[in-house]
Design a protein around this motif. Structure first.
Motif, PDB file in Angstrom:
ATOM      1  N   GLY A 269       1.258  -1.569  -0.135  1.00 20.30           N
ATOM      2  CA  GLY A 269       0.124  -0.144  -0.004  1.00 20.30           C
ATOM      3  C   GLY A 269       0.777   1.787   0.172  1.00 20.30           C
ATOM      4  O   GLY A 269       0.500   2.132  -0.428  1.00 20.30           O
ATOM      5  N   ASP A 270       2.056   1.859   0.570  1.00 18.66           N
ATOM      6  CA  ASP A 270       2.796   2.400   0.791  1.00 18.66           C
ATOM      7  C   ASP A 270       3.676   2.958  -0.149  1.00 18.66           C
ATOM      8  O   ASP A 270       3.616   3.647  -0.825  1.00 18.66           O
ATOM      9  CB  ASP A 270       3.833   1.650   2.262  1.00 18.66           C
TER      10      ASP A 270
ATOM     11  N   ASP B 261       0.992   4.331  -2.603  1.00 14.27           N
ATOM     12  CA  ASP B 261       1.123   5.216  -2.182  1.00 14.27           C
ATOM     13  C   ASP B 261       2.127   6.480  -2.846  1.00 14.27           C
ATOM     14  O   ASP B 261       1.867   7.248  -3.423  1.00 14.27           O
ATOM     15  CB  ASP B 261       0.386   5.887  -1.117  1.00 14.27           C
ATOM     16  N   SER B 262       3.223   6.323  -2.552  1.00 12.02           N
ATOM     17  CA  SER B 262       4.308   6.754  -2.869  1.00 12.02           C
ATOM     18  C   SER B 262       4.419   6.952  -4.366  1.00 12.02           C
ATOM     19  O   SER B 262       4.855   7.884  -5.521  1.00 12.02           O
ATOM     20  CB  SER B 262       5.498   5.983  -2.267  1.00 12.02           C
ATOM     21  N   LEU B 263       4.276   5.788  -5.321  1.00 12.87           N
ATOM     22  CA  LEU B 263       4.039   5.623  -6.940  1.00 12.87           C
ATOM     23  C   LEU B 263       3.394   6.929  -7.024  1.00 12.87           C
ATOM     24  O   LEU B 263       3.191   7.798  -8.506  1.00 12.87           O
ATOM     25  CB  LEU B 263       4.010   3.862  -7.348  1.00 12.87           C
TER      26      LEU B 263
ATOM     27  N   LYS C 120       9.198  13.386   1.685  1.00 12.86           N
ATOM     28  CA  LYS C 120      10.315  13.125   2.976  1.00 12.86           C
ATOM     29  C   LYS C 120       9.086  11.744   3.681  1.00 12.86           C
ATOM     30  O   LYS C 120       9.999  10.871   3.117  1.00 12.86           O
ATOM     31  CB  LYS C 120       9.839  14.150   4.098  1.00 12.86           C
ATOM     32  N   ASP C 121       8.009  11.873   2.872  1.00 17.34           N
ATOM     33  CA  ASP C 121       7.599  10.463   3.797  1.00 17.34           C
ATOM     34  C   ASP C 121       7.350   9.481   2.699  1.00 17.34           C
ATOM     35  O   ASP C 121       8.237   8.450   2.818  1.00 17.34           O
ATOM     36  CB  ASP C 121       5.930  10.202   3.672  1.00 17.34           C
ATOM     37  N   THR C 122       7.708   9.705   1.279  1.00 11.95           N
ATOM     38  CA  THR C 122       7.271   8.452   0.951  1.00 11.95           C
ATOM     39  C   THR C 122       9.111   8.242  -0.107  1.00 11.95           C
ATOM     40  O   THR C 122       9.450   7.056  -0.478  1.00 11.95           O
ATOM     41  CB  THR C 122       7.418   9.116  -1.294  1.00 11.95           C
TER      42      THR C 122
END
Length: 183
Positions: free
Chosen positions: A116-117, A120-122, A161-163
């Motif tokens: 999932g992360d 979302d990052s993509l 930053k999160d991705t």
């Protein structure tokens, strides 16, 4: 190896689609139990350096914020090629990154939260690249592929930053899976 990466993303647009399926199956047979080739293929995620330097710079963003970042090199490529490498290792025939992520998760080869992360990052990286490119076009410049970190909103910087953290975590997983320290 670049030709192999391009081939793995191919899909038939006309004619006998089973021909491509047969060749893809043969490629999967050639990679079965070939850890050295898989590691060499996956090692391309490190071609453009580590995203950890960018991540640390974003955390300390101040006067250094005038730097340019190529989001494709530090975010999109390691994510897409890493997923492509896992798909090759597990004989996943999907050709889209999102489809590969879902297939890897369904096969139990990628943890659900990480999958999932990664999705979302993509999507964030693709949206940010499009937004920055459209801004460049609106100002009459050609699309450079780079983005000025100081021109991002604070929300976009936080999401970046999160991705980049997700990409860093994914690269560690790939490094362990393919033993990239030995390549």
């Amino acid at each position: 190896l670049m030709a192999l990466a391009i081939f793995l993303d191919a899909h038939a647009v006309c004619g006998d689609t089973t021909l491509l399926d047969k060749v893809r199956s043969s490629v999967f047979d050639l990679t079965a139990d070939n850890d050295a080739m898989l590691a060499r293929f996956a090692s391309a995620i490190n071609f453009f350096g580590s995203s950890s330097g960018w991540w640390n710079r974003l955390l300390l963003l101040g006067e250094q914020g005038k730097e340019s970042m190529d989001i494709k090199k530090v975010g999109i490529f390691p994510l897409v090629h890493g997923i492509r490498s896992l798909a090759l290792a597990h004989h996943i025939g999907e050709t889209s990154t999102a489809g590969r992520i879902e297939a890897l998760m369904a096969a139990g080869k990628l943890p659900e939260k990480l999958a999932g992360d990664l999705l979302d990052s993509l999507y964030f990286f693709m949206g940010l690249k499009l937004k920055v490119g459209l801004q460049e076009l609106a100002t009459g410049h050609g699309v450079s592929g780079g983005m000025q970190i100081d021109k991002l909103s604070s929300l976009d910087r936080d999401l970046l930053k999160d991705t980049l953290g997700v990409v860093k975590q994914f690269k560690v997983l790939l490094s362990q899976r393919f033993h990239l320290e030995a390549v």
